[in-house]
Design a protein around this motif. Structure first.
Motif, PDB file in Angstrom:
ATOM      1  N   ILE A   1     -12.415   5.537  -2.734  1.00 47.16           N
ATOM      2  CA  ILE A   1     -13.844   5.397  -2.447  1.00 47.16           C
ATOM      3  C   ILE A   1     -14.470   6.779  -2.506  1.00 47.16           C
ATOM      4  O   ILE A   1     -13.922   7.738  -1.951  1.00 47.16           O
ATOM      5  CB  ILE A   1     -14.078   4.794  -1.040  1.00 47.16           C
ATOM      6  N   THR A   2     -15.623   6.883  -3.180  1.00 49.56           N
ATOM      7  CA  THR A   2     -16.298   8.184  -3.242  1.00 49.56           C
ATOM      8  C   THR A   2     -16.858   8.532  -1.861  1.00 49.56           C
ATOM      9  O   THR A   2     -17.404   7.671  -1.164  1.00 49.56           O
ATOM     10  CB  THR A   2     -17.425   8.182  -4.293  1.00 49.56           C
ATOM     11  N   PRO A   3     -16.694   9.793  -1.448  1.00 47.11           N
ATOM     12  CA  PRO A   3     -17.193  10.196  -0.133  1.00 47.11           C
ATOM     13  C   PRO A   3     -18.713  10.310  -0.127  1.00 47.11           C
ATOM     14  O   PRO A   3     -19.336  10.544  -1.158  1.00 47.11           O
ATOM     15  CB  PRO A   3     -16.529  11.549   0.100  1.00 47.11           C
ATOM     16  N   GLY A   4     -19.283  10.127   1.035  1.00 41.60           N
ATOM     17  CA  GLY A   4     -20.732  10.248   1.213  1.00 41.60           C
ATOM     18  C   GLY A   4     -21.086   9.863   2.638  1.00 41.60           C
ATOM     19  O   GLY A   4     -20.221   9.775   3.512  1.00 41.60           O
ATOM     20  N   GLU A   5     -22.346   9.583   2.849  1.00 43.19           N
ATOM     21  CA  GLU A   5     -22.837   9.212   4.177  1.00 43.19           C
ATOM     22  C   GLU A   5     -22.646   7.719   4.420  1.00 43.19           C
ATOM     23  O   GLU A   5     -22.863   6.905   3.524  1.00 43.19           O
ATOM     24  CB  GLU A   5     -24.331   9.552   4.294  1.00 43.19           C
ATOM     25  N   GLY A   6     -22.250   7.367   5.630  1.00 42.72           N
ATOM     26  CA  GLY A   6     -22.190   5.972   6.049  1.00 42.72           C
ATOM     27  C   GLY A   6     -21.222   5.099   5.273  1.00 42.72           C
ATOM     28  O   GLY A   6     -21.466   3.909   5.102  1.00 42.72           O
ATOM     29  N   VAL A   7     -20.114   5.667   4.823  1.00 40.48           N
ATOM     30  CA  VAL A   7     -19.145   4.888   4.045  1.00 40.48           C
ATOM     31  C   VAL A   7     -18.417   3.913   4.969  1.00 40.48           C
ATOM     32  O   VAL A   7     -17.884   4.302   6.007  1.00 40.48           O
ATOM     33  CB  VAL A   7     -18.145   5.812   3.321  1.00 40.48           C
ATOM     34  N   SER A   8     -18.440   2.638   4.586  1.00 46.29           N
ATOM     35  CA  SER A   8     -17.756   1.596   5.349  1.00 46.29           C
ATOM     36  C   SER A   8     -17.416   0.447   4.413  1.00 46.29           C
ATOM     37  O   SER A   8     -17.867   0.405   3.270  1.00 46.29           O
ATOM     38  CB  SER A   8     -18.631   1.095   6.505  1.00 46.29           C
ATOM     39  N   ASN A   9     -16.619  -0.468   4.915  1.00 49.12           N
ATOM     40  CA  ASN A   9     -16.187  -1.623   4.144  1.00 49.12           C
ATOM     41  C   ASN A   9     -16.521  -2.878   4.941  1.00 49.12           C
ATOM     42  O   ASN A   9     -16.232  -2.953   6.134  1.00 49.12           O
ATOM     43  CB  ASN A   9     -14.687  -1.539   3.874  1.00 49.12           C
ATOM     44  N   GLU A  10     -17.107  -3.862   4.282  1.00 51.71           N
ATOM     45  CA  GLU A  10     -17.437  -5.144   4.910  1.00 51.71           C
ATOM     46  C   GLU A  10     -16.608  -6.241   4.244  1.00 51.71           C
ATOM     47  O   GLU A  10     -16.802  -6.545   3.070  1.00 51.71           O
ATOM     48  CB  GLU A  10     -18.929  -5.426   4.727  1.00 51.71           C
ATOM     49  N   TRP A  11     -15.679  -6.820   5.004  1.00 47.17           N
ATOM     50  CA  TRP A  11     -14.832  -7.897   4.478  1.00 47.17           C
ATOM     51  C   TRP A  11     -15.536  -9.217   4.666  1.00 47.17           C
ATOM     52  O   TRP A  11     -16.110  -9.483   5.727  1.00 47.17           O
ATOM     53  CB  TRP A  11     -13.484  -7.906   5.189  1.00 47.17           C
ATOM     54  N   LEU A  12     -15.457 -10.060   3.632  1.00 43.94           N
ATOM     55  CA  LEU A  12     -16.152 -11.336   3.621  1.00 43.94           C
ATOM     56  C   LEU A  12     -15.168 -12.483   3.413  1.00 43.94           C
ATOM     57  O   LEU A  12     -13.991 -12.349   3.727  1.00 43.94           O
ATOM     58  CB  LEU A  12     -17.235 -11.301   2.537  1.00 43.94           C
ATOM     59  N   GLU A  13     -15.641 -13.597   2.871  1.00 39.42           N
ATOM     60  CA  GLU A  13     -14.831 -14.808   2.723  1.00 39.42           C
ATOM     61  C   GLU A  13     -13.753 -14.655   1.645  1.00 39.42           C
ATOM     62  O   GLU A  13     -13.892 -13.856   0.728  1.00 39.42           O
ATOM     63  CB  GLU A  13     -15.733 -16.006   2.386  1.00 39.42           C
ATOM     64  N   PRO A  14     -12.678 -15.454   1.763  1.00 36.85           N
ATOM     65  CA  PRO A  14     -11.644 -15.444   0.727  1.00 36.85           C
ATOM     66  C   PRO A  14     -12.192 -15.953  -0.607  1.00 36.85           C
ATOM     67  O   PRO A  14     -13.162 -16.715  -0.641  1.00 36.85           O
ATOM     68  CB  PRO A  14     -10.575 -16.408   1.263  1.00 36.85           C
ATOM     69  N   VAL A  15     -11.548 -15.544  -1.692  1.00 32.02           N
ATOM     70  CA  VAL A  15     -11.853 -16.093  -3.012  1.00 32.02           C
ATOM     71  C   VAL A  15     -11.372 -17.539  -2.995  1.00 32.02           C
ATOM     72  O   VAL A  15     -10.223 -17.819  -2.656  1.00 32.02           O
ATOM     73  CB  VAL A  15     -11.144 -15.284  -4.123  1.00 32.02           C
TER      74      VAL A  15
ATOM     75  N   LEU B   1       0.835  -1.193   0.000  1.00 32.49           N
ATOM     76  CA  LEU B   1       0.000   0.000   0.000  1.00 32.49           C
ATOM     77  C   LEU B   1       0.874   1.248   0.000  1.00 32.49           C
ATOM     78  O   LEU B   1       1.754   1.396   0.854  1.00 32.49           O
ATOM     79  CB  LEU B   1      -0.902  -0.003   1.234  1.00 32.49           C
ATOM     80  N   ALA B   2       0.619   2.129  -0.966  1.00 33.59           N
ATOM     81  CA  ALA B   2       1.326   3.412  -1.044  1.00 33.59           C
ATOM     82  C   ALA B   2       0.281   4.524  -1.069  1.00 33.59           C
ATOM     83  O   ALA B   2      -0.305   4.799  -2.123  1.00 33.59           O
ATOM     84  CB  ALA B   2       2.199   3.467  -2.291  1.00 33.59           C
ATOM     85  N   PRO B   3      -0.008   5.147   0.081  1.00 38.26           N
ATOM     86  CA  PRO B   3      -0.934   6.282   0.084  1.00 38.26           C
ATOM     87  C   PRO B   3      -0.379   7.402  -0.797  1.00 38.26           C
ATOM     88  O   PRO B   3       0.794   7.756  -0.692  1.00 38.26           O
ATOM     89  CB  PRO B   3      -0.991   6.706   1.550  1.00 38.26           C
ATOM     90  N   LEU B   4      -1.221   7.943  -1.683  1.00 36.71           N
ATOM     91  CA  LEU B   4      -0.797   9.014  -2.591  1.00 36.71           C
ATOM     92  C   LEU B   4      -1.346  10.373  -2.165  1.00 36.71           C
ATOM     93  O   LEU B   4      -0.678  11.378  -2.349  1.00 36.71           O
ATOM     94  CB  LEU B   4      -1.240   8.690  -4.024  1.00 36.71           C
ATOM     95  N   THR B   5      -2.567  10.396  -1.642  1.00 38.33           N
ATOM     96  CA  THR B   5      -3.161  11.634  -1.123  1.00 38.33           C
ATOM     97  C   THR B   5      -3.996  11.297   0.099  1.00 38.33           C
ATOM     98  O   THR B   5      -4.445  10.163   0.259  1.00 38.33           O
ATOM     99  CB  THR B   5      -4.092  12.331  -2.147  1.00 38.33           C
ATOM    100  N   GLY B   6      -4.212  12.281   0.922  1.00 35.78           N
ATOM    101  CA  GLY B   6      -5.098  12.135   2.075  1.00 35.78           C
ATOM    102  C   GLY B   6      -6.342  12.971   1.848  1.00 35.78           C
ATOM    103  O   GLY B   6      -6.789  13.132   0.719  1.00 35.78           O
ATOM    104  N   GLY B   7      -6.867  13.523   2.914  1.00 36.53           N
ATOM    105  CA  GLY B   7      -8.021  14.401   2.809  1.00 36.53           C
ATOM    106  C   GLY B   7      -9.336  13.649   2.734  1.00 36.53           C
ATOM    107  O   GLY B   7      -9.435  12.506   3.165  1.00 36.53           O
ATOM    108  N   SER B   8     -10.351  14.286   2.155  1.00 37.95           N
ATOM    109  CA  SER B   8     -11.690  13.700   2.126  1.00 37.95           C
ATOM    110  C   SER B   8     -11.818  12.555   1.123  1.00 37.95           C
ATOM    111  O   SER B   8     -12.751  11.767   1.198  1.00 37.95           O
ATOM    112  CB  SER B   8     -12.737  14.775   1.817  1.00 37.95           C
ATOM    113  N   VAL B   9     -10.869  12.452   0.172  1.00 40.15           N
ATOM    114  CA  VAL B   9     -10.859  11.345  -0.792  1.00 40.15           C
ATOM    115  C   VAL B   9      -9.439  10.765  -0.838  1.00 40.15           C
ATOM    116  O   VAL B   9      -8.662  11.073  -1.736  1.00 40.15           O
ATOM    117  CB  VAL B   9     -11.310  11.799  -2.202  1.00 40.15           C
ATOM    118  N   PRO B  10      -9.086   9.925   0.148  1.00 39.65           N
ATOM    119  CA  PRO B  10      -7.755   9.319   0.120  1.00 39.65           C
ATOM    120  C   PRO B  10      -7.591   8.451  -1.130  1.00 39.65           C
ATOM    121  O   PRO B  10      -8.502   7.708  -1.510  1.00 39.65           O
ATOM    122  CB  PRO B  10      -7.718   8.459   1.382  1.00 39.65           C
TER     123      PRO B  10
END
Length: 144
Positions: free
Chosen positions: A115-129, A29-38
């Motif tokens: 990820i586009t900013p908005g309300e209730g943004v979250s990530n749900e991780w599930l099973e492996p491929v 992982l190489a972060p390129l920008t921060g702010g409201s749209v990392p």
């Protein structure tokens, strides 16, 4: 950093240890920008892929944008055929879509992700491929 001759426009970054439990194989992982749209460059060693996952959000938020910049990889939404990603491939994953992405078995792969900013943004991780499913996918020089 990995010892590799993988040529790409953006930095490889550091091992993606914070999310290691959601990947098969090594990612970076190489972060390129921060702010409201990392925005980050995510690189995958050959065969590395993330688990199935869903990005959630409302009011325009939660869509994931993937821009392939180097190597060769896969994107797949649940119930759809896998999409081969080569440099220049762009994918918009609408919020709420179960999907995965990662390198082909014989190629490094990098994409810019945000990820586009908005309300209730979250990530749900599930099973492996599933290995059996992944191992049936064509390699770099083959088509689906």
């Amino acid at each position: 950093m990995a010892e590799t001759d993988f040529d790409q426009l953006f930095p490889l970054g550091e091992p993606n240890d914070a999310f290691v439990q959601y990947f098969i194989g090594q990612s970076y992982l190489a972060p390129l920008t921060g702010g409201s749209v990392p925005v980050s460059n995510v690189s995958f060693e050959p065969g590395c892929r993330n688990n199935w996952h869903i990005h959630h959000g409302a009011d325009g938020g939660g869509d994931q944008i993937l821009l392939c910049t180097a190597g060769s990889g896969w994107y797949q939404a649940e119930g759809e055929e896998p999409v081969s990603m080569e440099p220049g491939t762009t994918i918009r994953v609408p919020a709420g879509i179960k999907h995965w992405h990662g390198a082909k078995a014989d190629s490094w792969f990098s994409h810019i992700a945000f990820i586009t900013p908005g309300e209730g943004v979250s990530n749900e991780w599930l099973e492996p491929v599933d290995d059996e499913q992944y191992n049936t996918l064509p390699t770099k020089g083959e088509n689906v």
